[in-house]
Scaffold this active site. Structure first.
Site, PDB file in Angstrom:
ATOM      1  N   ASP A  85      -4.523   1.465   8.950  1.00  0.00           N
ATOM      2  CA  ASP A  85      -3.675   1.811  10.091  1.00  0.00           C
ATOM      3  C   ASP A  85      -2.604   2.828   9.739  1.00  0.00           C
ATOM      4  OD1 ASP A  85      -2.397   0.000   8.467  1.00  0.00           O
ATOM      5  OD2 ASP A  85      -1.619  -1.261  10.068  1.00  0.00           O
ATOM      6  N   GLU A  96       8.233  -2.997  -4.790  1.00  0.00           N
ATOM      7  CA  GLU A  96       8.450  -1.751  -4.050  1.00  0.00           C
ATOM      8  C   GLU A  96       9.878  -1.727  -3.520  1.00  0.00           C
ATOM      9  OE1 GLU A  96       6.584   0.773  -0.280  1.00  0.00           O
ATOM     10  OE2 GLU A  96       6.146  -1.363  -0.485  1.00  0.00           O
TER      11      GLU A  96
END
Length: 364
Positions: A23, A206
Site C-alpha cells: 500500500d 525505527e
C-alpha cells in the site's frame, strides 16, 4: 577499477528487495482510477502528477506518525479483490522494470476488509495479482502478511500466514507506530509461528530505540529486523577507527540478524538526519547483515535502484558493495535454501560480474 556505478547501470543489476509495503507503492494514476471506480472522494487531488507530489511532500515531515497518515488514501482505494489484484500485478511489473529479481512485499490484510472482504479473500486476491505479474514480467514475489501492532488481530494474521505459506505467503510481520506498542503485546502470535516453523520479521528500532530491538529478538525471536536503525545507539566511539559494540549490537552482528534498512524513508521519518549520515555506512563498515530497501516507493518517491544510487553518491560505494548488499538480502529471504542459492549463483553473481566487466571495458 570498474568506475562508480551510475543509476542507469544500477537499474540493470539483478536486485533483491525485502522490505516494501504494497500500500506504499501504488501508481498515482492507479489511485485516481480506483478512487473513481470505488466512489472514494477523499483524495487531495485527482491529477496524478500533483498527487505524486502530495504524497512525497506529506511524507517528508520527520515524523513516523505523520508519514503513516498518508496511507489512508492508498488503503482507502484497496478495498476490492479487483483493486488488490491490480495493485499487486502493477507492483510486480514496476519492480521487474527496476531490475528486481526477487521481492518480498508486505501488507496488512485487516486493513482491506472495510467493504466486506474476508481475510482469505484479501490474501487470495493479492497472491493472484503477484502470480500473474510474476509470470508476465519474470520476477519472483513472496508476500508477508502484516498485523497492526496497535490492534489485537495478530494471532488471526499469524494463522493466515501459516495457512497460505505454500501458496506464496513467505512470512509474517507487525507494523505501525512503535512507541507504546511493544512487540511483546503479540507474543502469543510469535510463539505460534515458532511452533509452526514459520518465518517472521518485526518492525523495530525505527522510531523507538534499543528496547524495541531487544524485545523483537530476545522475547519474540524475530528472524529479521524491519529497519533496525537504532541499533547504532548500542555502538560507541562511532567516529573512531575501532567503534565499540555493546552487548546487543554485538549479538545482532554475531548472529547475522538481517537489518532491513530503508535509507530514504528513514530520513523522511526522522530516524536518520540524511543519507550521508545514515547508520548504514557504519553498519556496512562493521559487517552487520545489512540489506537495502525502499519501504514505500510512492511515499518516499524512490525505487530500489535510486536507493542504491543515493548510497553510491553518499559513501562512494562500488559494484562490490552493491553486490554485497544484494547477496545479503538474498541470503536473508524467507524462501528455501535451494531457491536462494540458485538466485545467488545463477542470477545475481553473474549479473553483477557482467556489469563490472562492462565497466572495465568502458574505462580501457
Amino acid at each position: 577499477m570498474t568506475g562508480q556505478p551510475t543509476l542507469e547501470a544500477i537499474r540493470r543489476a539483478p536486485k533483491v528487495l525485502l522490505h516494501d509495503h504494497l500500500d506504499g507503492g501504488l501508481r498515482p494514476e492507479t489511485i485516481v482510477d480506483l478512487a473513481r471506480d470505488a466512489g472514494y472522494d477523499g483524495l487531495p487531488t485527482t491529477d496524478p502528477g500533483n498527487l505524486r507530489t502530495w504524497f512525497t511532500e506529506a511524507s517528508d515531515s520527520g515524523s513516523l506518525e505523520r508519514y503513516l497518515e498518508t496511507f489512508q488514501h492508498t488503503v482507502g482505494v484497496m478495498q476490492s479483490q479487483e483493486a488488490l489484484r491490480r495493485v499487486a500485478y502493477e507492483c510486480a511489473e514496476d519492480l521487474a522494470k527496476d531490475g528486481v529479481v526477487y521481492a518480498e512485499v508486505r501488507y496488512a490484510p485487516e486493513l482491506h476488509t472495510r467493504t466486506g472482504l474476508s481475510l482469505d479473500q484479501v490474501v487470495e486476491a493479492v497472491l493472484e495479482g503477484f502470480a500473474e505479474g510474476g509470470r508476465d514480467h519474470g520476477i519472483r514475489v513472496g508476500t508477508l502478511v502484516t498485523a497492526m501492532r496497535h490492534q489485537a488481530r495478530s494471532m488471526e494474521i499469524a494463522e493466515l500466514a501459516v495457512r497460505y505459506r505454500d501458496a506464496g505467503v513467505v512470512g509474517f510481520d507487525i507494523a505501525g507506530a512503535e512507541a507504546g506498542y511493544p512487540p511483546t503485546r503479540h507474543l502469543d502470535a510469535f510463539e505460534y509461528l515458532q511452533r509452526e516453523n514459520a518465518h517472521f520479521t518485526i518492525h523495530a528500532g525505527e522510531a523507538f530505540g534499543l528496547p524495541s530491538i531487544w524485545q523483537a529478538i530476545q522475547w519474540c525471536g524475530a528472524d529479521r529486523l524491519g529497519h533496525g536503525v537504532r541499533i547504532v545507539d548500542d555502538i560507541t566511539d562511532r567516529d573512531s577507527a575501532a567503534p565499540v559494540l555493546g552487548r546487543l549490537a554485538a549479538y545482532v552482528r554475531d548472529k547475522r540478524i538481517p537489518l532491513e534498512m530503508c535509507p530514504t524513508s528513514n530520513v523522511q521519518t526522522g530516524a536518520a538526519k540524511s543519507i550521508a549520515e545514515h547508520p548504514i555506512g557504519l553498519l556496512r563498515r562493521l559487517h552487520f547483515r545489512v540489506t537495502v530497501n525502499t519501504d514505500n516507493r510512492l511515499m518516499s518517491g524512490v525505487s530500489l535502484s535510486e536507493e542504491f544510487a543515493k548510497l553510491v553518491a553518499a559513501f562512494g560505494y562500488g559494484w562490490d558493495d552493491l553486490q554485497w548488499f544484494t547477496v545479503n538480502a538474498m541470503k536473508s529471504a524467507f524462501i528455501g535454501f535451494d531457491e536462494r542459492l540458485e538466485l545467488i549463483n545463477g542470477v545475481i553473481k553473474p549479473g553483477f560480474a557482467q556489469l563490472k566487466w562492462t565497466g572495465t571495458r568502458t574505462l580501457t
